[in-house]
Design a protein around this motif. Structure first.
Motif: not given
Length: 94
Positions: A9-19
């Motif tokens: 488990a790698t900590p998530v530091t960013a998320v990508r969203v499709r707008s």
């Protein structure tokens, strides 16, 4: 017996969203679709603020109607990596 802990488990530091933007919102933003990277834990309201900072997009409402993955959600909804966020403009009927 001792349980092993996973180190995958790698900590998530960013998320990508499709707008996605429709009708008048597409015209204001100048695009049908934009992929945006946000810090992990960001909300719909924070995404809206980022979009509104784009040139011309400041005319978007402070709290537009938004659907995440085809479900209408409130502004405090936390976004996850890969979410599809649709900005839904008001519709006039007749």
């Amino acid at each position: 017996m001792q349980q092993q802990q996973s180190h995958d488990a790698t900590p998530v530091t960013a998320v990508r969203v499709r707008s996605l933007f429709f009708a008048s919102y597409r015209d204001l933003v100048g695009a049908e679709e934009i992929e945006i990277e946000l810090p992990a834990g960001s909300t719909v309201a924070e995404l809206v603020a980022i979009v509104r900072a784009r040139p011309g997009a400041d005319a978007l409402p402070d709290a537009p109607v938004v659907a995440v993955n085809h479900e209408y959600v409130p502004a405090e909804t936390v976004l996850r990596d890969g979410d599809e966020v649709a900005f839904i403009p008001p519709v006039a009927g007749g």
